[in-house]
Design a protein around this motif. Structure first.
Motif, PDB file in Angstrom:
ATOM      1  N   GLU A 127       0.842  -1.190   0.000  1.00  0.00           N
ATOM      2  CA  GLU A 127       0.000   0.000   0.000  1.00  0.00           C
ATOM      3  C   GLU A 127       0.878   1.241   0.000  1.00  0.00           C
ATOM      4  N   TYR A 128       0.614   2.131  -0.932  1.00  0.00           N
ATOM      5  CA  TYR A 128       1.172   3.476  -0.891  1.00  0.00           C
ATOM      6  C   TYR A 128       0.075   4.330  -0.284  1.00  0.00           C
TER       7      TYR A 128
ATOM      8  N   PHE B 284       3.251   7.794   1.020  1.00  0.00           N
ATOM      9  CA  PHE B 284       2.973   8.597  -0.161  1.00  0.00           C
ATOM     10  C   PHE B 284       2.172   9.827   0.267  1.00  0.00           C
TER      11      PHE B 284
ATOM     12  N   GLY C 179       7.069   5.239  -5.403  1.00  0.00           N
ATOM     13  CA  GLY C 179       5.669   5.195  -5.825  1.00  0.00           C
ATOM     14  C   GLY C 179       5.462   5.860  -7.167  1.00  0.00           C
TER      15      GLY C 179
ATOM     16  N   VAL D 199       2.186   5.389  -9.193  1.00  0.00           N
ATOM     17  CA  VAL D 199       1.258   5.852  -8.163  1.00  0.00           C
ATOM     18  C   VAL D 199       0.978   7.334  -8.407  1.00  0.00           C
TER      19      VAL D 199
ATOM     20  N   THR E 267      -3.821   8.228  -3.550  1.00  0.00           N
ATOM     21  CA  THR E 267      -3.825   7.281  -2.439  1.00  0.00           C
ATOM     22  C   THR E 267      -5.256   6.885  -2.094  1.00  0.00           C
TER      23      THR E 267
ATOM     24  N   THR F 256      -2.985   3.565  -3.168  1.00  0.00           N
ATOM     25  CA  THR F 256      -2.677   2.743  -4.329  1.00  0.00           C
ATOM     26  C   THR F 256      -2.139   1.431  -3.796  1.00  0.00           C
TER      27      THR F 256
ATOM     28  N   ARG G 215      -0.291  -3.651  -9.997  1.00  0.00           N
ATOM     29  CA  ARG G 215      -1.217  -2.641  -9.464  1.00  0.00           C
ATOM     30  C   ARG G 215      -2.638  -3.199  -9.425  1.00  0.00           C
TER      31      ARG G 215
END
Length: 182
Positions: free
Chosen positions: A33-34, A67, A145, A150, A153, A155, A162
């Motif tokens: 997870e970003y 992020f 990211g 990315v 968020t 992402t 992805r």
């Protein structure tokens, strides 16, 4: 007639031991997870990812990367650096959870109270954050990211691909189960 090729975004920065991971290191599925601690969509995803880990405890490892979208969320970068300061003291996931569970309290005063609630030294952590001690780590996640495509968020990547589906629990369970059976 030809159709354009659909390009699936892939993770460009492989998971390493420096990443913050929760779940078994040998899990067949890794979800990356970003996220941005101040993003309300990340807050919604947080609860679902937490439940995903509970329901698929032997199947999923969750990796969290920073992020922060600072031009939209003024406290996101400081929250990320505070999480990294907590990580240096072995309390990343406790801070991570506190930040998502108190998204409306990420201003410096409340953030210091959260740090204190976790038994960490607020003056010491605040000093490190003020000096930018952990800014490079947050920036490294952010740049990784960007390199991986990315642009918002949360992402998510499932086994380096992805995940463009939703982040509600049924979508996440389906994505994980599909990846586990590949």
């Amino acid at each position: 007639m030809t159709t354009p090729l659909q390009v699936t975004a892939r993770l460009r920065e492989p998971v390493t031991i420096e990443d913050h991971a929760r779940g078994p290191s040998n899990a067949p599925v890794t979800v990356i997870e970003y996220g941005d601690f101040q993003c309300r969509f990340c807050g919604a995803a947080y609860a679902n990812l937490h439940e995903l880990l509970r329901q698929r405890a032997d199947t999923v490892r969750l990796v969290y990367r920073y992020f922060p979208i600072a031009n939209v969320h003024p406290y996101a970068e400081r929250a990320a650096e505070t999480a990294e300061a907590a990580a240096a003291r072995g309390k990343f996931w406790e801070m991570h959870d506190w930040l998502y569970e108190h998204q409306d309290q990420l201003d410096p005063v409340h953030l210091s109270l959260g740090v204190e609630q976790l038994g960490l030294p607020p003056d010491e952590l605040n000093g490190e954050v003020e000096r930018g001690k952990f800014a490079d780590r947050v920036r490294r996640d952010f740049v990784g990211g960007i390199r991986s495509g990315v642009n918002g968020t949360p992402t998510l990547f499932v086994n380096d691909v992805r995940h463009d589906g939703g982040y509600d629990l049924p979508d996440l369970l389906a994505a994980v189960d599909a990846a586990a059976n590949d």
